[in-house]
Write an enzyme that holds these catalytic residues in place. Structure first.
Site, mmCIF file in Angstrom:
data_model
loop_
_atom_site.group_PDB
_atom_site.id
_atom_site.type_symbol
_atom_site.label_atom_id
_atom_site.label_comp_id
_atom_site.label_asym_id
_atom_site.label_seq_id
_atom_site.Cartn_x
_atom_site.Cartn_y
_atom_site.Cartn_z
ATOM 1 C CE1 TYR A 1 -3.776 -2.289 0.596
ATOM 2 C CE2 TYR A 1 -2.858 -2.800 2.748
ATOM 3 C CZ TYR A 1 -3.782 -3.041 1.763
ATOM 4 O OH TYR A 1 -4.730 -4.014 1.938
ATOM 5 C CB ALA B 1 -3.668 -4.305 -6.356
ATOM 6 C CG ASP B 2 -2.037 -5.529 0.249
ATOM 7 O OD1 ASP B 2 -2.919 -6.349 0.556
ATOM 8 O OD2 ASP B 2 -1.068 -5.268 0.993
ATOM 9 C CD1 TRP B 3 -8.127 -8.853 0.599
ATOM 10 C CD2 TRP B 3 -6.400 -8.878 -0.795
ATOM 11 N NE1 TRP B 3 -8.035 -10.128 0.052
ATOM 12 C CE2 TRP B 3 -6.984 -10.167 -0.810
ATOM 13 C CE3 TRP B 3 -5.298 -8.656 -1.630
ATOM 14 C CZ2 TRP B 3 -6.515 -11.217 -1.588
ATOM 15 C CZ3 TRP B 3 -4.809 -9.700 -2.406
ATOM 16 C CH2 TRP B 3 -5.422 -10.954 -2.379
ATOM 17 C CB ILE C 1 -5.732 -0.247 -3.789
ATOM 18 C CG1 ILE C 1 -5.942 -0.876 -5.172
ATOM 19 C CG2 ILE C 1 -4.766 -1.065 -2.951
ATOM 20 C CD1 ILE C 1 -4.699 -0.844 -6.056
#
Length: 574
Positions: free
Chosen positions: A258, A294-296, A298
């Site tokens: 993030y 992608a990280d959770w 965004i």
């Protein structure tokens, strides 16, 4: 660099060519699903039911949240989702992923309880043992347990370098050393994926590119106050070293973090939106051609455990969700973790902001991995055998032994102690002491005291935020006084669980023995206290001597706190 999945690309392209656009778009979302009733809401994220997401949103990747009472029940849940997808005329099987679930940490945003699986120390503890063969054994065991219940993607390993002692995510790393991280990483990947990803593999999503450790003041970028990633020591490239090793070892997927880089040549925007980081550095320079997820969360704001949180779109807060999705795809993202807003991508496609050709590029990568895992031929698991294959007595015993081995003895004036004496204990379940000694109610009546506690932290807030241990590494004054009062009354064995470093300076002189752990049952600790077995751990990071030293250190530089009380690699034997 040739992709380990290139042999599957032609077949993947043929499958993708037959898919409706809604199904292609659905592939680019890696949502969350509570294990249980497929028709129920996900209470963690307050999202629609899994069945709705499969049938209506055409999503086929889910991060399993929580577990089930037995492996058989979790396997049956997995098979239910595959049946729903089949009924919904999916051309591809469902992929279920998981955060780590073989350790002690319970943080719904980062890890699940071991529950029915074997329980090992955190990866910090495995690094403290420093045995590549044991690391492979752990990963191979976890792989077998994952396969038994249908988990095919591991949302790990976490190979960030824990160079900022205050960071709340340090427990999931291999510590502060790039060299040790690489030494542990390679057998970890081999244990989960094998030499090449195949039908018996669990694919790994290695995280958090390009290294999430250098968080400003140690704050975590799940939250707006922790969005800045800083490099006052100029060590950006140093944090890339584990990722280079992961790519060379064939990691299937990579997750950007993030954080947003501050003061570098890169755009000051979260890594998931950062074309210089994903397309230019990860793809072009480092040669990675696997899936980038992608990280959770965004893209869209979401209710987590009933509390609204903003999207972690740091540096892109001013953009609309549609503008964010376009920017992330342009940056090189293939899949969006924790999101289910397929309609936004379909709208961007209709508006000409994203092309179907670009979507096909990502979906081909995703489908190629499902093919490599043999999921088209074997989507279902044999639920009747799951209880025999996961959480076995053999696996649990191996995990417990690793807990014991990871214990790190920092000071010893009295160990081992004899059985049959009077013991005053705090933080130890009395049942576990049966046969070891007589439990007494006060230090004054005891021959020895045993204290078990956890590393200190400053609570940041309720709900989701409470799971992230951040802030000062100092024990509160009242706790220091309490611990020292006991130690000044009776010889005391002090044990602290380190999910990140702790400052032991105010109590170290008073204690007769100090043992740290990274996730260990009482029984593992007592085997060492009473001399039945040896502790084998060595510190995977420095333990700072003071908060002043931590505050003066540079977030990106390893081993940068002045005069640490105990140094990396320190660990005694009985």
């Amino acid at each position: 660099m040739t992709s380990p999945f290139s042999h599957m690309y032609q077949r993947a392209a043929e499958i993708v060519a037959t898919m409706p656009i809604e199904d292609k778009v659905g592939q680019m979302f890696h949502s969350m699903a509570a294990v249980g009733d497929p028709t129920g809401k996900n209470g963690f994220l307050d999202s629609p039911s899994v069945e709705h997401q499969i049938r209506e949103k055409r999503i086929s990747h889910f991060n399993a949240v929580g577990g089930a009472p037995t492996p058989k029940q979790m396997a049956e849940w997995h098979n239910q989702l595959q049946e729903i997808a089949k009924e919904a005329n999916f051309k591809v099987p469902i992929t279920i992923s998981s955060d780590p679930r073989n350790h002690f940490t319970h943080n719904p945003g980062a890890a699940s309880r071991a529950e029915a699986f074997s329980q090992w120390p955190e990866t910090l503890g495995l690094a403290a043992i420093g045995d590549p063969d044991l690391m492979f054994q752990f990963a191979d065991t976890a792989r077998k347990e994952y396969l038994a219940v249908g988990l095919r993607t591991a949302l790990h390993p976490q190979i960030d370098l824990a160079t900022e002692p205050r960071w709340a995510r340090g427990s999931g790393t291999f510590g502060e050393s790039a060299e040790l991280t690489i030494e542990m990483l390679v057998p970890y990947l081999k244990g989960f994926q094998g030499e090449v990803v195949g039908e018996a593999s669990v694919s790994c999503m290695t995280k958090h590119f390009p290294g999430g450790g250098p968080q400003k003041d140690g704050e975590d970028p799940h939250f707006a106050y922790g969005r800045e990633q800083v490099y006052p020591g100029g060590m950006f490239d140093h944090h890339l070293e584990p990722f280079k090793a992961a790519i060379a070892a064939g990691t299937a997927q990579i997750m950007p973090y993030y954080g947003m880089p501050i003061g570098l040549k890169y755009e000051e925007v979260a890594f998931g939106f950062n074309r210089q980081i994903i397309s230019e550095l990860l793809r072009d320079e480092l040669g990675f051609d696997g899936v980038v997820c992608a990280d959770w969360g965004i893209l869209t704001d979401a209710a987590i455990l009933g509390q609204m949180w903003p999207a972690r779109a740091w540096g892109a807060e001013h953009l609309s969700p549609k503008e964010r999705i376009v920017k992330a795809i342009d940056a090189g993202v293939d899949q969006f973790g924790g999101e289910y807003c397929t309609e936004i991508l379909l709208e961007a496609l209709a508006d000409g902001l994203v092309t179907e050709q670009r979507i096909d590029e990502s979906v081909k990568r995703i489908v190629a991995q499902k093919l490599a895992l043999g999921m088209f031929e074997n989507a279902m698991v044999d639920a009747s055998r799951a209880n025999e294959l996961a959480g076995t007595a053999e696996y649990r015993a191996a995990g417990l032994d690793a807990q014991r081995r990871s214990l790190t003895l920092l000071k010893n004036e009295i160990l081992p102690i004899a059985r049959g004496l009077k013991l005053y204990v705090e933080g130890v379940h009395q049942d576990s002491l049966e046969g070891y000694g007589e439990i007494v109610d006060s230090p004054e009546a005891a021959d020895f005291a045993i204290i078990r506690t956890e590393a200190p932290f400053e609570p940041r807030g309720a709900g989701f935020e409470s799971f992230f241990h951040a802030g000062s590494l100092d024990f509160p004054t009242n706790k220091v006084e309490h611990f020292n009062l006991i130690a000044n009354t009776v010889p005391t064995i002090f044990n602290v669980y380190l999910d990140r470093p702790a400052i032991l300076t105010p109590i170290a002189d008073q204690m007769s023995a100090i043992i740290v752990d990274y996730g260990a049952a009482d029984s593992a600790l007592l085997k060492v206290v009473f001399g039945e077995e040896q502790p084998e751990g060595k510190l995977p990071f420095d333990l700072p001597s003071s908060m002043a030293a931590v505050e003066a250190s540079r977030e990106d530089v390893p081993f940068d706190t002045e005069n640490p009380l105990f140094k990396f690699g320190f660990g005694l034997r009985l």
